[in-house]
Design a protein around this motif. Structure first.
Motif, PDB file in Angstrom:
ATOM      1  N   PHE A  10       0.799  -1.209   0.000  1.00 44.86           N
ATOM      2  CA  PHE A  10       0.000   0.000   0.000  1.00 44.86           C
ATOM      3  C   PHE A  10       0.840   1.271   0.000  1.00 44.86           C
ATOM      4  CE2 PHE A  10      -2.587  -3.297   2.023  1.00 44.86           C
ATOM      5  CZ  PHE A  10      -3.593  -3.357   1.091  1.00 44.86           C
ATOM      6  N   ASP A  16      -2.491   2.525 -10.167  1.00 47.71           N
ATOM      7  CA  ASP A  16      -3.501   3.524  -9.885  1.00 47.71           C
ATOM      8  C   ASP A  16      -3.705   4.382 -11.123  1.00 47.71           C
ATOM      9  OD1 ASP A  16      -5.357   4.863  -8.315  1.00 47.71           O
ATOM     10  OD2 ASP A  16      -3.890   6.374  -7.707  1.00 47.71           O
ATOM     11  N   LYS A  37     -13.369   5.146  -9.173  1.00 49.03           N
ATOM     12  CA  LYS A  37     -12.606   3.991  -8.701  1.00 49.03           C
ATOM     13  C   LYS A  37     -13.182   3.573  -7.367  1.00 49.03           C
ATOM     14  CE  LYS A  37      -8.139   2.256  -7.392  1.00 49.03           C
ATOM     15  NZ  LYS A  37      -6.827   2.588  -6.888  1.00 49.03           N
ATOM     16  N   ILE A  38     -13.525   2.295  -7.263  1.00 46.67           N
ATOM     17  CA  ILE A  38     -14.048   1.738  -6.017  1.00 46.67           C
ATOM     18  C   ILE A  38     -13.148   0.580  -5.638  1.00 46.67           C
ATOM     19  CG2 ILE A  38     -16.027   0.683  -4.887  1.00 46.67           C
ATOM     20  CD1 ILE A  38     -17.757   1.973  -7.124  1.00 46.67           C
ATOM     21  N   GLY A  39     -12.298   0.796  -4.647  1.00 49.38           N
ATOM     22  CA  GLY A  39     -11.339  -0.236  -4.258  1.00 49.38           C
ATOM     23  C   GLY A  39     -10.369  -0.474  -5.399  1.00 49.38           C
ATOM     24  N   SER A  40     -10.346  -1.690  -5.921  1.00 46.43           N
ATOM     25  CA  SER A  40      -9.455  -2.014  -7.042  1.00 46.43           C
ATOM     26  C   SER A  40     -10.222  -2.158  -8.347  1.00 46.43           C
ATOM     27  CB  SER A  40      -8.693  -3.304  -6.739  1.00 46.43           C
ATOM     28  OG  SER A  40      -9.615  -4.369  -6.578  1.00 46.43           O
ATOM     29  N   TYR A  42     -12.346  -0.257 -11.451  1.00 44.97           N
ATOM     30  CA  TYR A  42     -12.530   1.016 -12.140  1.00 44.97           C
ATOM     31  C   TYR A  42     -13.856   1.018 -12.876  1.00 44.97           C
ATOM     32  CZ  TYR A  42      -7.627   1.793 -11.194  1.00 44.97           C
ATOM     33  OH  TYR A  42      -6.432   1.973 -10.556  1.00 44.97           O
ATOM     34  N   SER A  52     -17.649  -2.008 -15.155  1.00 39.59           N
ATOM     35  CA  SER A  52     -16.580  -2.195 -14.174  1.00 39.59           C
ATOM     36  C   SER A  52     -15.467  -3.054 -14.755  1.00 39.59           C
ATOM     37  CB  SER A  52     -17.133  -2.887 -12.930  1.00 39.59           C
ATOM     38  OG  SER A  52     -18.142  -2.105 -12.354  1.00 39.59           O
ATOM     39  N   THR A  54     -11.116  -4.321 -13.839  1.00 37.65           N
ATOM     40  CA  THR A  54      -9.956  -4.291 -12.961  1.00 37.65           C
ATOM     41  C   THR A  54      -8.787  -3.672 -13.717  1.00 37.65           C
ATOM     42  OG1 THR A  54      -9.197  -6.478 -13.627  1.00 37.65           O
ATOM     43  CG2 THR A  54     -10.700  -6.368 -11.734  1.00 37.65           C
ATOM     44  N   TYR A  55      -7.720  -3.375 -13.012  1.00 33.93           N
ATOM     45  CA  TYR A  55      -6.533  -2.774 -13.626  1.00 33.93           C
ATOM     46  C   TYR A  55      -5.980  -3.650 -14.745  1.00 33.93           C
ATOM     47  CZ  TYR A  55      -1.886  -0.781 -14.114  1.00 33.93           C
ATOM     48  OH  TYR A  55      -0.744  -0.218 -14.616  1.00 33.93           O
TER      49      TYR A  55
END
Length: 62
Positions: A10, A16, A37-40, A42, A52, A54-55
């Motif tokens: 972290f 990010d 962005k909500i948690g991990s 996008y 939605s 993820t990265y």
């Protein structure tokens, strides 16, 4: 009294993406804009649809 933890994942977040960044969805090659962005996860707006991802599912457009 709180616990201070250093040198964790972290401290340096490499995955990010800023809100408003243009991204490409890997599996469809569609271009969208990150709106939240909500948690991990996008939230990416493509045309008039927000989905939605993820990265690992998106690429930042340069």
């Amino acid at each position: 009294m709180g616990l201070l933890v250093k040198n964790t994942r972290f401290d340096e977040i490499d995955d990010d993406i800023e809100i408003g960044s243009e991204v490409i969805i890997k599996n469809t090659n569609l271009v969208g804009v990150v709106v939240m962005k909500i948690g991990s996860v996008y939230q990416v707006k493509v045309d008039n649809t927000v989905s939605s991802y993820t990265y690992d599912e998106i690429i930042v457009k340069k």
